[in-house]
Design an enzyme around this catalytic site. Structure first.
Site, PDB file in Angstrom:
ATOM      1  N   LYS A  57       9.291  -2.228  -8.840  1.00  0.00           N
ATOM      2  CA  LYS A  57      10.039  -2.437 -10.078  1.00  0.00           C
ATOM      3  C   LYS A  57      11.439  -1.848  -9.929  1.00  0.00           C
ATOM      4  CE  LYS A  57       6.206  -3.909 -12.111  1.00  0.00           C
ATOM      5  NZ  LYS A  57       6.010  -5.272 -12.607  1.00  0.00           N
ATOM      6  N   LYS A  83       4.072  -4.490  -3.176  1.00  0.00           N
ATOM      7  CA  LYS A  83       3.984  -5.906  -3.524  1.00  0.00           C
ATOM      8  C   LYS A  83       5.292  -6.430  -4.086  1.00  0.00           C
ATOM      9  CE  LYS A  83       1.746  -8.820  -7.036  1.00  0.00           C
ATOM     10  NZ  LYS A  83       2.949  -8.982  -7.863  1.00  0.00           N
ATOM     11  N   HIS A  99      -1.326 -14.228  -6.433  1.00  0.00           N
ATOM     12  CA  HIS A  99      -1.011 -13.879  -7.822  1.00  0.00           C
ATOM     13  C   HIS A  99      -1.336 -15.068  -8.715  1.00  0.00           C
ATOM     14  CE1 HIS A  99       1.108 -12.585 -11.427  1.00  0.00           C
ATOM     15  NE2 HIS A  99       1.074 -11.368 -10.915  1.00  0.00           N
TER      16      HIS A  99
END
Length: 475
Positions: free
Chosen positions: A175, A201, A294
């Site tokens: 992030k 990831k 995902h």
């Protein structure tokens, strides 16, 4: 037409519209081991009998159309038609029914999830006679599942590649998901892996944007994981998202990842499509790459109770199409997921043989025969206080993925990773000693804070964070 040229279609043909149930509702039918079975939640329009609605679903998802046609006489409808063989009311819902439909195996192309879904969840979902329609479950017979490769490697092969056993794997989504440069992104990857995580990831919407092109990201992430491996002595991985606008571009990115020597790539299987996903899964098996999946866009399809498709169907489809990991909700985090329902499709992902269990939403017994299993990934709004529950719910064969729960640590990324690794090791040790994590989990975490200041700081930051909303999709 002379008698010599009279066709089978002209014998007994009567033009016009007829009730679907006259042909496609067959309660006397005995299902075959080779049939694909479907359980649909049907909400008919007012005045439409449930038998007619169920038969309409069977017809429109197999051989039927809205009127009688000449060419029906040129084939064997009894061999190829779908059959609604049972209908039961949904408890507590006045106008909803579960319609069970059996499809002959010959209706579907071998090894193609794309073709399977085009029929079973195609135009029938827009049928006017139905107010709503939801596919709750599918039974995939071994005769069909054996035409699929399935996951590139599976759970046991992945553990052997990573040399990691006896605990869940730990991950982290970098992030902010968008906006970082490739070098800063790689730095965050290194810090998290060095701190004790097994994986980092790419977020699902990180592809190749102007602020960070894919090739730059791949290179900096590879450098980061090799540096972290050298310092920790553990095998590390970063899910390099190969999803792209074309299949050719996707494969180019996967090839480059293989050339870098990284262990795993990633794909957004619903937005990318099943054809692309199956192609990538075949490449990954042939070239020794693990494949992380995902499920971006799944809630558009599966979140409403009366229309769409349950995630357990998407999970089965992914196992056939191919993937070594797939996001499966958390039960305890910020994303939708009721415990028993979630555990139902987690078992459908991991296990070889799963018994019918309506209490967990499993409508059919499923036998995967020799198809490898898929690791469920718990991700979304989880932190160290959730670790005991996650360890107890998902068990060892899972990936626990903390994004904000790692990068939001007050001391930085590496201490955030340390906190999660310590919490996990403490929970696994407590479980192995026979302690009840469901009852003693918080105490286990508090005890571990005494010898980990990083964990203590994380516990203080997230002690009041909860996501307490009712689950929409309940049994």
């Amino acid at each position: 037409m002379s008698p010599k040229t009279e066709t089978k279609a002209s014998v007994g043909f009567k033009a016009g519209v007829k009730d679907y149930r006259l042909t496609y509702y067959t309660p006397e039918y005995q299902t075959k081991d080779t049939d694909i079975l479907a359980a649909f939640r049907v909400t008919p329009q007012p005045g439409v009998p449930p038998e007619e609605a169920g038969a309409a679903v069977a017809a429109e998802s197999s051989t039927g159309t809205w009127t009688t046609v000449w060419t029906d006489g040129l084939t064997s409808l009894d061999r190829y038609k779908g059959r609604c063989y049972d209908i039961e009311p949904v408890p507590g819902e006045e106008s909803q029914f579960i319609a069970y439909v059996a499809y002959p195996l010959d209706l579907f192309e071998e090894g193609s999830v794309t073709n399977l879904f085009t029929s079973i969840v195609g135009n029938v979902f827009g049928f006017k006679a139905l107010r709503a329609l939801r596919l709750e479950d599918l039974r995939i017979p071994p005769a069909y599942s054996k035409t699929f490769q399935g996951p590139p490697h599976g759970i046991q092969v992945e553990r052997d590649k990573l040399n990691k056993y006896g605990r869940p794997l730990l991950g982290c989504t970098i992030k902010p998901k968008l906006g970082l440069s490739a070098k800063n992104y790689g730095r965050a990857v290194y810090e998290c892996l060095r701190g004790g995580l097994d994986f980092t990831k790419d977020d699902e919407n990180v592809n190749s944007q102007p602020f960070m092109r894919w090739r730059d990201r791949f290179c900096f992430c590879a450098e980061a994981l090799y540096k972290a491996q050298a310092e920790t002595g553990e095998i590390k991985g970063h899910y390099l998202n190969a999803t792209a606008g074309t299949c050719e571009e996707m494969m180019k990115r996967a090839v480059f990842a293989r050339e870098l020597g990284v262990p795993i790539v990633m794909h957004d299987y619903l937005t990318g499509g099943f054809t692309a996903n199956t192609s990538l899964a075949h490449y990954c098996r042939d070239n020794g790459l693990l494949l992380h999946i995902h499920r971006a866009m799944h809630a558009v399809i599966d979140r409403q109770r009366n229309h769409g498709m349950h995630f357990r169907v998407l999970a089965k489809a992914l196992r056939m199409s191919g993937g070594d990991h797939i996001h499966a909700g958390t039960v305890v985090g910020k994303l939708e997921g009721e415990r028993e329902v979630t555990l139902g499709f987690v078992d459908l992902l991991r296990d070889d043989f799963i018994e019918k269990d309506r209490s967990r939403g499993i409508y059919f017994t499923q036998d995967w025969v020799s198809m490898p299993g898929v690791l469920p990934v718990a991700s979304g709004g989880i932190h160290v206080w959730h670790m005991p529950a996650l360890t107890e719910i998902f068990g060892d064969d899972s990936v626990l993925q903390f994004g904000g729960g790692t990068l939001g640590h007050p001391w930085g990324n590496a201490p955030g990773a340390v906190a999660n690794r310590v919490a996990l090791e403490a929970c696994v040790q407590a479980r192995n000693e026979g302690r009840d994590l469901a009852r003693e989990g918080n105490q286990v975490i508090r005890e571990a804070t005494k010898w980990s200041p990083e964990l203590a700081a994380a516990c203080e930051v997230w002690k009041e964070i909860k996501f307490e909303f009712d689950t929409i999709d309940r049994l």
